[in-house]
Write a protein that holds these residues in place. Structure first.
Motif, PDB file in Angstrom:
ATOM      1  N   ASP A 172     -21.704   6.739  32.649  1.00  0.00           N
ATOM      2  CA  ASP A 172     -20.778   6.240  33.665  1.00  0.00           C
ATOM      3  C   ASP A 172     -21.415   6.476  35.035  1.00  0.00           C
ATOM      4  OD1 ASP A 172     -18.732   5.777  35.503  1.00  0.00           O
ATOM      5  OD2 ASP A 172     -17.169   6.510  34.157  1.00  0.00           O
ATOM      6  N   ARG A 173     -21.909   5.402  35.640  1.00  0.00           N
ATOM      7  CA  ARG A 173     -22.600   5.537  36.924  1.00  0.00           C
ATOM      8  C   ARG A 173     -21.653   5.958  38.048  1.00  0.00           C
ATOM      9  NH1 ARG A 173     -27.681   3.690  36.405  1.00  0.00           N
ATOM     10  NH2 ARG A 173     -28.101   2.390  34.559  1.00  0.00           N
ATOM     11  N   ARG A 174     -20.390   5.667  37.914  1.00  0.00           N
ATOM     12  CA  ARG A 174     -19.437   6.041  38.973  1.00  0.00           C
ATOM     13  C   ARG A 174     -19.255   7.549  39.035  1.00  0.00           C
ATOM     14  NH1 ARG A 174     -14.476   2.662  36.922  1.00  0.00           N
ATOM     15  NH2 ARG A 174     -15.318   3.636  35.032  1.00  0.00           N
ATOM     16  N   THR A 175     -19.199   8.189  37.875  1.00  0.00           N
ATOM     17  CA  THR A 175     -18.971   9.639  37.844  1.00  0.00           C
ATOM     18  C   THR A 175     -20.262  10.429  37.595  1.00  0.00           C
ATOM     19  OG1 THR A 175     -18.521   9.621  35.458  1.00  0.00           O
ATOM     20  CG2 THR A 175     -16.654   9.259  36.945  1.00  0.00           C
ATOM     21  N   GLY A 176     -21.311   9.718  37.170  1.00  0.00           N
ATOM     22  CA  GLY A 176     -22.571  10.408  36.885  1.00  0.00           C
ATOM     23  C   GLY A 176     -22.539  11.224  35.606  1.00  0.00           C
ATOM     24  N   THR A 177     -21.623  10.886  34.692  1.00  0.00           N
ATOM     25  CA  THR A 177     -21.500  11.638  33.449  1.00  0.00           C
ATOM     26  C   THR A 177     -21.957  10.805  32.256  1.00  0.00           C
ATOM     27  OG1 THR A 177     -19.195  10.937  33.179  1.00  0.00           O
ATOM     28  CG2 THR A 177     -19.589  13.026  34.327  1.00  0.00           C
ATOM     29  N   SER A 178     -22.480  11.489  31.253  1.00  0.00           N
ATOM     30  CA  SER A 178     -22.932  10.837  30.028  1.00  0.00           C
ATOM     31  C   SER A 178     -22.124  11.334  28.845  1.00  0.00           C
ATOM     32  CB  SER A 178     -24.419  11.117  29.785  1.00  0.00           C
ATOM     33  OG  SER A 178     -25.204  10.582  30.823  1.00  0.00           O
ATOM     34  N   THR A 179     -21.881  10.449  27.897  1.00  0.00           N
ATOM     35  CA  THR A 179     -21.161  10.781  26.676  1.00  0.00           C
ATOM     36  C   THR A 179     -22.018  10.379  25.486  1.00  0.00           C
ATOM     37  OG1 THR A 179     -19.052  10.315  27.767  1.00  0.00           O
ATOM     38  CG2 THR A 179     -19.038  10.449  25.354  1.00  0.00           C
ATOM     39  N   LEU A 180     -22.145  11.266  24.513  1.00  0.00           N
ATOM     40  CA  LEU A 180     -22.916  10.973  23.307  1.00  0.00           C
ATOM     41  C   LEU A 180     -22.028  10.277  22.289  1.00  0.00           C
ATOM     42  CD1 LEU A 180     -25.600  11.397  21.689  1.00  0.00           C
ATOM     43  CD2 LEU A 180     -24.548  13.496  20.792  1.00  0.00           C
ATOM     44  N   LEU A 181     -22.481   9.122  21.777  1.00  0.00           N
ATOM     45  CA  LEU A 181     -21.738   8.418  20.740  1.00  0.00           C
ATOM     46  C   LEU A 181     -22.184   8.909  19.366  1.00  0.00           C
ATOM     47  CD1 LEU A 181     -21.811   4.720  22.056  1.00  0.00           C
ATOM     48  CD2 LEU A 181     -20.228   6.577  22.625  1.00  0.00           C
ATOM     49  N   GLY A 182     -21.234   9.068  18.450  1.00  0.00           N
ATOM     50  CA  GLY A 182     -21.556   9.487  17.097  1.00  0.00           C
ATOM     51  C   GLY A 182     -22.282   8.382  16.339  1.00  0.00           C
ATOM     52  N   LYS A 183     -23.062   8.763  15.338  1.00  0.00           N
ATOM     53  CA  LYS A 183     -23.844   7.785  14.583  1.00  0.00           C
ATOM     54  C   LYS A 183     -22.952   6.780  13.861  1.00  0.00           C
ATOM     55  CE  LYS A 183     -28.018  10.558  13.920  1.00  0.00           C
ATOM     56  NZ  LYS A 183     -28.982  11.123  12.939  1.00  0.00           N
ATOM     57  N   GLU A 184     -21.834   7.238  13.315  1.00  0.00           N
ATOM     58  CA  GLU A 184     -20.932   6.310  12.617  1.00  0.00           C
ATOM     59  C   GLU A 184     -20.336   5.308  13.597  1.00  0.00           C
ATOM     60  OE1 GLU A 184     -18.016   8.454  10.439  1.00  0.00           O
ATOM     61  OE2 GLU A 184     -19.453   9.290   8.992  1.00  0.00           O
ATOM     62  N   GLU A 185     -20.009   5.772  14.804  1.00  0.00           N
ATOM     63  CA  GLU A 185     -19.459   4.866  15.813  1.00  0.00           C
ATOM     64  C   GLU A 185     -20.502   3.831  16.217  1.00  0.00           C
ATOM     65  OE1 GLU A 185     -17.475   4.965  20.313  1.00  0.00           O
ATOM     66  OE2 GLU A 185     -18.167   6.828  19.364  1.00  0.00           O
ATOM     67  N   VAL A 186     -21.748   4.274  16.379  1.00  0.00           N
ATOM     68  CA  VAL A 186     -22.815   3.346  16.766  1.00  0.00           C
ATOM     69  C   VAL A 186     -23.019   2.282  15.696  1.00  0.00           C
ATOM     70  CG1 VAL A 186     -25.285   3.137  17.233  1.00  0.00           C
ATOM     71  CG2 VAL A 186     -23.979   5.011  18.254  1.00  0.00           C
ATOM     72  N   GLN A 187     -23.022   2.698  14.426  1.00  0.00           N
ATOM     73  CA  GLN A 187     -23.204   1.732  13.338  1.00  0.00           C
ATOM     74  C   GLN A 187     -22.072   0.703  13.327  1.00  0.00           C
ATOM     75  OE1 GLN A 187     -25.874   1.279  11.343  1.00  0.00           O
ATOM     76  NE2 GLN A 187     -26.763   2.852  12.670  1.00  0.00           N
ATOM     77  N   LEU A 188     -20.857   1.153  13.604  1.00  0.00           N
ATOM     78  CA  LEU A 188     -19.720   0.224  13.671  1.00  0.00           C
ATOM     79  C   LEU A 188     -19.901  -0.755  14.821  1.00  0.00           C
ATOM     80  CD1 LEU A 188     -16.867  -0.658  12.785  1.00  0.00           C
ATOM     81  CD2 LEU A 188     -15.957   1.076  14.361  1.00  0.00           C
ATOM     82  N   LEU A 189     -20.333  -0.251  15.974  1.00  0.00           N
ATOM     83  CA  LEU A 189     -20.469  -1.096  17.157  1.00  0.00           C
ATOM     84  C   LEU A 189     -21.643  -2.066  17.040  1.00  0.00           C
ATOM     85  CD1 LEU A 189     -19.727   1.461  20.027  1.00  0.00           C
ATOM     86  CD2 LEU A 189     -18.182  -0.203  18.990  1.00  0.00           C
ATOM     87  N   LYS A 190     -22.541  -1.831  16.102  1.00  0.00           N
ATOM     88  CA  LYS A 190     -23.667  -2.744  15.917  1.00  0.00           C
ATOM     89  C   LYS A 190     -23.260  -4.015  15.165  1.00  0.00           C
ATOM     90  CE  LYS A 190     -27.573   0.449  16.184  1.00  0.00           C
ATOM     91  NZ  LYS A 190     -28.701   1.083  15.456  1.00  0.00           N
ATOM     92  N   GLN A 191     -22.064  -4.009  14.585  1.00  0.00           N
ATOM     93  CA  GLN A 191     -21.582  -5.216  13.930  1.00  0.00           C
ATOM     94  C   GLN A 191     -21.374  -6.305  14.982  1.00  0.00           C
ATOM     95  OE1 GLN A 191     -18.219  -4.555  11.337  1.00  0.00           O
ATOM     96  NE2 GLN A 191     -18.977  -2.547  10.707  1.00  0.00           N
TER      97      GLN A 191
END
Length: 264
Positions: A163-182
Motif C-alpha cells: 500500500d503506497r499510501r501507508t507504506g505498509t506491506s502485507t504477505l499473501l498466503g500461498k493458498e490465497e495466491v493460487q486462488l487469485l491466479k485463476q
C-alpha cells in the motif's frame, strides 16, 4: 566472550554442494527431463561444452550466516557465499533448459520473438516461455540448497501487497495466491510484488535482501534492465518497488544473471 555475546551473535557454517540441484520445482516430469539432460551430457559430451554447458562438478561453498539481534543481516563473507550459490543455480538453469528444449544452443533473436503456448494455453513469446522454464529450474535449485543452508530465513516467490499510501506491506498466503491466479480473480493480483528470492529475519515481512533472476533470451552479454512494476512505462521499476515496500537500500535489491553474475 560472555554467554550473552554468544546468544547475540550466532555463526552457522554449512558446506553447500550444488550437484544435482538443477531440476524444476515439484520434481515429476521436469526432474526426469533434467535426468535426461545429465544422461545426454554423458553420452554426447559435445553438447555440454562451452557457455551453455551443464556445469559438471560445482565446488562446495562454505557459508557463514550471522544472526544479530532481531534483524538478521549477512556479513560480507556470507553474502558472497550466498551469491555464489545463486549464480551457480542460474548457470545450471539456463544450461539445463537450453539443452532440454534447444539442443543446448541459444535461440536467435527471431526465435525469441516467436509465439508459443504456455502450460495455460496462452500465447507468449519464446523469450518469456524459456525464461519461465529457467526460473522454475533455478528456484528449485535455490530451494534445495537454502533449506539446509538457512532454514526459516528465506522465501521463494512470496507475494506481497504494498500500500503506497501507508507504506505498509502485507504477505499473501500461498493458498490465497493460487486462488487469485485463476482467470476470474487474476485482476486482484494487479500491483502485487513477487520477488524470486528473499532473505529475511524469520519474519517474511522483515526483509534483509531481495534477489531476482533475470534470464535474457538474446543479448546475453549485458544484464537485462529492471522491468517497470507499474501499468505505465513511467511507473516505478521492480527494484524501486522492492526498495519502497521493504525499506531497503540499492545494494539490498539485486539481479542474478547467468554467465554475468550479480548486479544492482
Amino acid at each position: 566472550m560472555g554467554l550473552g555475546r554468544w546468544t547475540d551473535w550466532l555463526w552457522v557454517f554449512v558446506a553447500v554442494g550444488l550437484g544435482g540441484c538443477a531440476g524444476p520445482r515439484q520434481g515429476t516430469y521436469a526432474q526426469r527431463s533434467f535426468d535426461s539432460v545429465s544422461n545426454t551430457c554423458r553420452t554426447q559430451p559435445a553438447l555440454c561444452t562451452g557457455a551453455e554447458s551443464v556445469l559438471p562438478g560445482v565446488r562446495a561453498a562454505e557459508v557463514a550466516v550471522v544472526v544479530a539481534g532481531a534483524r538478521a543481516m549477512l556479513d560480507e563473507d556470507a553474502k558472497r557465499a550466498v551469491e555464489s550459490v545463486l549464480k551457480e543455480c542460474a548457470e545450471q538453469a539456463r544450461s539445463a533448459v537450453l539443452l532440454r528444449e534447444h539442443e543446448g544452443r541459444s535461440p536467435t533473436p527471431m526465435q525469441c520473438k516467436e509465439q508459443v503456448r504456455n502450460a495455460q494455453g496462452e500465447s507468449v513469446s519464446r523469450a518469456i516461455w524459456l525464461g519461465n522454464q529457467m526460473h522454475a529450474v533455478a528456484l528449485e535449485c535455490v530451494e534445495r540448497k537454502f533449506d539446509s543452508m538457512m532454514p526459516g530465513r528465506f522465501s521463494i516467490e512470496p507475494t506481497y501487497r504494498f500500500d503506497r499510501r501507508t507504506g505498509t506491506s502485507t504477505l499473501l498466503g500461498k493458498e490465497e495466491v493460487q486462488l487469485l491466479k485463476q482467470p476470474r480473480f487474476r485482476h486482484e493480483l494487479k500491483g502485487t510484488l513477487t520477488p524470486d528470492f528473499v532473505i529475511h529475519t524469520g519474519d517474511p515481512l522483515q526483509v534483509s535482501v531481495v534477489y531476482d533472476f533475470k534470464f535474457p533470451c538474446t543479448n546475453v552479454s549485458e544484464p537485462p534492465e529492471w522491468r517497470s512494476g507499474g501499468s505505465s512505462l513511467s511507473g516505478p521499476t521492480q527494484k524501486e518497488s522492492y526498495m519502497q515496500a521493504f525499506r531497503l537500500g540499492t545494494r539490498q535489491v539485486l539481479r542474478v544473471v547467468p554467465r554475468l553474475g550479480i548486479f544492482e
